[in-house]
Write a protein that holds these residues in place. Structure first.
Motif, PDB file in Angstrom:
ATOM      1  N   TYR A 151      69.105  43.506 -34.771  1.00 13.64           N
ATOM      2  CA  TYR A 151      69.031  44.476 -33.672  1.00 13.64           C
ATOM      3  C   TYR A 151      67.917  44.123 -32.694  1.00 13.64           C
ATOM      4  O   TYR A 151      68.030  44.378 -31.504  1.00 13.64           O
ATOM      5  CB  TYR A 151      68.852  45.889 -34.222  1.00 13.64           C
ATOM      6  CG  TYR A 151      69.418  46.939 -33.317  1.00 13.64           C
ATOM      7  CD1 TYR A 151      70.754  47.279 -33.381  1.00 13.64           C
ATOM      8  CD2 TYR A 151      68.632  47.557 -32.357  1.00 13.64           C
ATOM      9  CE1 TYR A 151      71.298  48.210 -32.538  1.00 13.64           C
ATOM     10  CE2 TYR A 151      69.165  48.497 -31.503  1.00 13.64           C
ATOM     11  CZ  TYR A 151      70.496  48.821 -31.599  1.00 13.64           C
ATOM     12  OH  TYR A 151      71.018  49.738 -30.733  1.00 13.64           O
ATOM     13  N   ASP A 152      66.846  43.510 -33.209  1.00 17.34           N
ATOM     14  CA  ASP A 152      65.777  43.052 -32.315  1.00 17.34           C
ATOM     15  C   ASP A 152      66.304  42.070 -31.282  1.00 17.34           C
ATOM     16  O   ASP A 152      65.966  42.139 -30.102  1.00 17.34           O
ATOM     17  CB  ASP A 152      64.666  42.368 -33.126  1.00 17.34           C
ATOM     18  CG  ASP A 152      63.681  43.373 -33.662  1.00 17.34           C
ATOM     19  OD1 ASP A 152      63.612  44.463 -33.091  1.00 17.34           O
ATOM     20  OD2 ASP A 152      63.009  43.057 -34.646  1.00 17.34           O
TER      21      ASP A 152
ATOM     22  N   ASP B 263      68.591  45.746 -38.908  1.00 19.42           N
ATOM     23  CA  ASP B 263      67.214  45.293 -38.735  1.00 19.42           C
ATOM     24  C   ASP B 263      66.651  44.605 -39.971  1.00 19.42           C
ATOM     25  O   ASP B 263      65.526  44.121 -39.927  1.00 19.42           O
ATOM     26  CB  ASP B 263      66.313  46.447 -38.326  1.00 19.42           C
ATOM     27  CG  ASP B 263      65.749  46.222 -36.953  1.00 19.42           C
ATOM     28  OD1 ASP B 263      66.244  45.307 -36.280  1.00 19.42           O
ATOM     29  OD2 ASP B 263      64.824  46.934 -36.558  1.00 19.42           O
TER      30      ASP B 263
ATOM     31  N   HIS C 114      67.005  51.737 -35.900  1.00 18.23           N
ATOM     32  CA  HIS C 114      66.212  50.545 -35.634  1.00 18.23           C
ATOM     33  C   HIS C 114      64.736  50.881 -35.472  1.00 18.23           C
ATOM     34  O   HIS C 114      63.862  50.213 -36.032  1.00 18.23           O
ATOM     35  CB  HIS C 114      66.786  49.869 -34.391  1.00 18.23           C
ATOM     36  CG  HIS C 114      65.843  49.063 -33.586  1.00 18.23           C
ATOM     37  ND1 HIS C 114      65.469  47.793 -33.939  1.00 18.23           N
ATOM     38  CD2 HIS C 114      65.191  49.348 -32.445  1.00 18.23           C
ATOM     39  CE1 HIS C 114      64.619  47.339 -33.034  1.00 18.23           C
ATOM     40  NE2 HIS C 114      64.430  48.245 -32.132  1.00 18.23           N
ATOM     41  N   LEU C 115      64.447  51.971 -34.729  1.00 17.67           N
ATOM     42  CA  LEU C 115      63.048  52.343 -34.509  1.00 17.67           C
ATOM     43  C   LEU C 115      62.417  52.922 -35.770  1.00 17.67           C
ATOM     44  O   LEU C 115      61.221  52.704 -36.015  1.00 17.67           O
ATOM     45  CB  LEU C 115      62.956  53.354 -33.360  1.00 17.67           C
ATOM     46  CG  LEU C 115      63.246  52.805 -31.972  1.00 17.67           C
ATOM     47  CD1 LEU C 115      63.280  53.928 -30.965  1.00 17.67           C
ATOM     48  CD2 LEU C 115      62.220  51.776 -31.565  1.00 17.67           C
TER      49      LEU C 115
ATOM     50  N   ASN D  38      66.574  41.296 -38.582  1.00 19.39           N
ATOM     51  CA  ASN D  38      66.136  41.254 -37.181  1.00 19.39           C
ATOM     52  C   ASN D  38      67.279  41.099 -36.186  1.00 19.39           C
ATOM     53  O   ASN D  38      67.059  40.620 -35.070  1.00 19.39           O
ATOM     54  CB  ASN D  38      65.134  40.120 -36.946  1.00 19.39           C
ATOM     55  CG  ASN D  38      63.747  40.518 -37.391  1.00 19.39           C
ATOM     56  OD1 ASN D  38      63.434  41.699 -37.466  1.00 19.39           O
ATOM     57  ND2 ASN D  38      62.930  39.538 -37.700  1.00 19.39           N
TER      58      ASN D  38
ATOM     59  N   SER E 235      69.804  52.766 -32.134  1.00 17.61           N
ATOM     60  CA  SER E 235      68.408  52.385 -31.918  1.00 17.61           C
ATOM     61  C   SER E 235      67.462  53.336 -32.646  1.00 17.61           C
ATOM     62  O   SER E 235      66.314  52.975 -32.898  1.00 17.61           O
ATOM     63  CB  SER E 235      68.079  52.367 -30.434  1.00 17.61           C
ATOM     64  OG  SER E 235      67.780  53.653 -29.970  1.00 17.61           O
TER      65      SER E 235
ATOM     66  N   HIS F   5      61.556  50.007 -37.957  1.00 20.39           N
ATOM     67  CA  HIS F   5      60.502  49.211 -37.334  1.00 20.39           C
ATOM     68  C   HIS F   5      59.128  49.827 -37.505  1.00 20.39           C
ATOM     69  O   HIS F   5      58.162  49.140 -37.842  1.00 20.39           O
ATOM     70  CB  HIS F   5      60.800  49.046 -35.844  1.00 20.39           C
ATOM     71  CG  HIS F   5      61.133  47.653 -35.504  1.00 20.39           C
ATOM     72  ND1 HIS F   5      60.237  46.796 -34.961  1.00 20.39           N
ATOM     73  CD2 HIS F   5      62.263  46.965 -35.687  1.00 20.39           C
ATOM     74  CE1 HIS F   5      60.799  45.629 -34.806  1.00 20.39           C
ATOM     75  NE2 HIS F   5      62.035  45.706 -35.235  1.00 20.39           N
TER      76      HIS F   5
ATOM     77  N   ALA G  26      56.138  48.140 -39.695  1.00 26.34           N
ATOM     78  CA  ALA G  26      54.867  47.807 -39.049  1.00 26.34           C
ATOM     79  C   ALA G  26      53.695  48.378 -39.844  1.00 26.34           C
ATOM     80  O   ALA G  26      52.669  47.704 -40.017  1.00 26.34           O
ATOM     81  CB  ALA G  26      54.855  48.345 -37.615  1.00 26.34           C
TER      82      ALA G  26
ATOM     83  N   GLY H 147      64.131  49.227 -45.473  1.00 26.26           N
ATOM     84  CA  GLY H 147      62.754  48.784 -45.291  1.00 26.26           C
ATOM     85  C   GLY H 147      62.160  48.281 -46.589  1.00 26.26           C
ATOM     86  O   GLY H 147      61.454  47.268 -46.617  1.00 26.26           O
TER      87      GLY H 147
ATOM     88  N   GLN I  59      58.478  48.019 -23.471  1.00 22.01           N
ATOM     89  CA  GLN I  59      58.477  48.748 -24.742  1.00 22.01           C
ATOM     90  C   GLN I  59      58.015  50.193 -24.549  1.00 22.01           C
ATOM     91  O   GLN I  59      58.631  51.134 -25.063  1.00 22.01           O
ATOM     92  CB  GLN I  59      57.559  48.021 -25.724  1.00 22.01           C
ATOM     93  CG  GLN I  59      57.505  48.629 -27.105  1.00 22.01           C
ATOM     94  CD  GLN I  59      58.741  48.282 -27.927  1.00 22.01           C
ATOM     95  OE1 GLN I  59      59.296  47.209 -27.794  1.00 22.01           O
ATOM     96  NE2 GLN I  59      59.165  49.207 -28.760  1.00 22.01           N
TER      97      GLN I  59
END
Lengths: 116, 146
Positions: free
Chosen positions: A48-49, A43, A68-69, A46, A65, A72, A76, B137, B53
């Motif tokens: 995996y998006d 990710d 990934h989450l 991007n 995932s 994310h 955010a 991140g 989603q």
């Protein structure tokens, strides 16, 4: 068509895991941890998006995932609040899965006995 | 179930000559879980009229519930020994490891049994997931600004 992609992607991830499990000394715990890291790593750019938009549910089911989450949710929040967002938003999107697992585990372990 | 015991069981059921068969079973079973996931997303987004989603959260919770319930009822362990990575890699494996640890250790008491051991196997996934997500991140936030 998305069902075929789901089947192929989820199956391929599991196949890679099975090949690693069969041919190395790594255990299932090692493999799931590695896959979570891979999911987070993909990710950065991007990737995996894009996989999720093509594959749909098949990409949300494997443990990749989860990573990934995690990243994310963190990013955010980081966009809004800066570096502290990486900490506050980490579990934003995965909270449902973890909380559900904890609650169901608690309820079921109250009512069920271990079977050898 | 202790990690060592679990690994011994996994190893015991893994004769080296069946690698190809193991791979095929893992591919098919993992793929079927993927199809179920996508099917649940479609069902939830259609009947509850919510975006995909949000429906994926419902689908994840449903899979976690089913895996926990089947583990508690006792036959998910047999499925895992057959399918191996086909059920361990999907989110079902996460729920399975937590529920099997919870039921196994609850005899040792609610605090030091159930409470201490519930994340015995799933804890590594959360630990390395959080650490790697934080590092990556951070990298992405510094380089690309989020």
């Amino acid at each position: 068509m998305i069902y075929l992609y789901s089947f192929l992607f989820a199956g391929a991830v599991c196949l890679i895991g099975q090949i690693i499990l069969d041919n190395t000394k790594l255990t299932a715990g090692h493999i799931t941890s590695i896959f979570v890291c891979i999911g987070a790593f993909l990710d950065i750019f991007n990737i995996y998006d894009k996989i999720v938009t093509v594959v749909g549910g098949g990409a949300m089911v494997p443990i990749t995932s989860f990573g990934h989450l995690l990243i994310h949710g963190a990013l955010a929040q980081a966009e809004r609040y800066g570096f502290i967002g990486l900490l506050t938003g980490m579990f934003n999107l995965t909270a449902s899965g973890i909380t559900a697992a904890i609650i169901f585990t608690f309820i079921f372990s109250l009512f069920f006995k271990p079977k050898d | 179930m202790r990690l060592k015991d679990y690994n011994e069981i996994v190893k015991k059921h893994m004769p080296t000559e069946h690698r190809i068969r193991n791979g095929i079973i893992a591919f098919v079973s993992g793929g079927l879980v993927g199809i179920i996931g996508q099917g649940l997303i479609d069902i939830y987004s259609y009947f509850l009229s919510i975006p995909a989603q949000d429906a994926s959260i419902f689908a994840t919770v449903t899979l976690v519930f089913v895996a926990s319930l089947f583990t508690a009822l006792g036959f998910f362990d047999k499925w895992v020994t057959i399918c191996k990575c086909g059920l361990i890699i999907p989110i079902t494996g996460f729920a399975h490891s937590m529920t099997s640890a919870g039921i196994e250790y609850k005899t040792e008491g609610p605090i030091f049994g159930l409470g201490s051991n519930i994340f015995k196997l799933a804890g590594s996934v959360i630990l390395y997931g959080v650490v790697s997500a934080w590092i990556f991140g951070m990298i992405r936030f510094i380089i690309m600004g989020g």
